[in-house]
Every structure is written in C-alpha cells, then in structure tokens.
Design an enzyme around this catalytic site. Sequence first.
Site, short mmCIF file in Angstrom:
data_model
loop_
_atom_site.label_atom_id
_atom_site.label_comp_id
_atom_site.label_asym_id
_atom_site.label_seq_id
_atom_site.Cartn_x
_atom_site.Cartn_y
_atom_site.Cartn_z
N GLY A 46 0.82 -1.06 0.00
CA GLY A 46 -0.09 0.13 -0.04
C GLY A 46 0.80 1.15 0.19
N GLN A 51 3.01 9.75 1.74
CA GLN A 51 4.15 9.32 1.47
C GLN A 51 5.17 9.57 0.16
OE1 GLN A 51 2.26 5.12 2.14
NE2 GLN A 51 4.47 4.95 2.91
N CYS A 90 6.39 -0.70 6.87
CA CYS A 90 6.23 0.51 5.78
C CYS A 90 7.29 1.07 4.89
CB CYS A 90 5.63 1.64 6.91
SG CYS A 90 5.13 3.39 6.03
N LEU A 91 6.77 1.34 3.62
CA LEU A 91 7.86 1.96 2.75
C LEU A 91 8.50 3.32 3.01
CD1 LEU A 91 5.55 1.36 -0.52
CD2 LEU A 91 7.57 0.06 0.50
N HIS A 132 -3.97 1.01 7.82
CA HIS A 132 -2.48 1.43 7.71
C HIS A 132 -2.45 2.83 7.09
CE1 HIS A 132 2.09 1.14 7.67
NE2 HIS A 132 1.79 1.84 6.57
N GLU A 133 -3.02 2.59 5.61
CA GLU A 133 -3.01 3.66 4.75
C GLU A 133 -3.92 5.01 5.18
OE1 GLU A 133 -0.62 3.76 2.66
OE2 GLU A 133 -0.19 1.31 2.98
N HIS A 136 -1.87 6.87 7.55
CA HIS A 136 -0.99 8.03 6.72
C HIS A 136 -1.83 9.22 6.72
CE1 HIS A 136 2.78 6.08 6.33
NE2 HIS A 136 2.50 4.92 5.67
#
Length: 149
Positions: A46, A51, A90-91, A132-133, A136
């Site tokens: 995701g 991000q 996480c990226l 999670h997204e 963000h």
Amino acid sequence: MARRKIYREGDDTLRQISKPVTEFDDKLAQLLDDMTETLAYADGAGLAAPQIGVLKRVFVASFDGCKTFIEAVNPEIVVRRGKHIEYEGCLSIPNIRERVERPKHVTVHAFDRHGNPIVLKGNGFSAACFCHEIDHLDGILFIDRAIKK
C-alpha cells in the site's frame, strides 16, 4: 506515469493531516497512476499520497504482487470488527517491523478516480493495510500504534 520519491520517517509531511479530494480530474488520475507505478516499483502492499509528498486523502493498494490495484479516494472506515495482531512494515520506514493491533474486518467507503462511490471490505492483512494507509492520511505512522513489549 512517473515513479515518485517515497518520503521517509522524519519528514514533516508524514505527520500532517491530508485534505479531502474535491476535484476528480486529470490531475487526480495522474496522481493515482504515479502512485501505482511507485508502489509497484517499491514492491509494497500500500501507498498513501502523503508518502509521496501529496497531502490528499488518497491511497492505492495491491495484494497480488502489484498485478492489480485498489484505488481509494477520500476513504473512511465505517465498520470495524474483531482484533488482529500482526507485524507491519512501511515503505516510509524501511527495515522496521513492529506488531500492531488492527481490526480483523473493516468496511471502507471511498470513491474511485471518477468520483463514483465504492465499498472496500478487508479481512486480516487487507483490513490492516486499509487501516495503515488511512492512518497515513491522518499523519499517523504504524510505529505510533506498535504494541509496546
């Protein structure tokens, strides 16, 4: 399409609250296309717009190795059921994984790139990814929710 830079923990953008999308236009379509390319290149599950430095309420996700993508504009969790604890990464925070408690099942109301309403249902991993997204979009990182040992 263009691959975008993924912002890392410590960048103030990741801690800001994203604004709702009000125009479903070519600019939004370009953002979504860039996000899917960026996610595929990063080989993640995701990616939320903050991000890549864009404070809009948008995320993309893929649960099949980036063969197909889910796009969610202005997502809102309307149903949360159960509890599920798993390791998350996480990226924006590479090489860190922590245990996080999330709902086991969620229902998300959102819009597609054209402004049509959609409903996303997540179970287990996909539920955690949606949460999670959406976190963000509210300036929350998974490490904020990590279970303290």
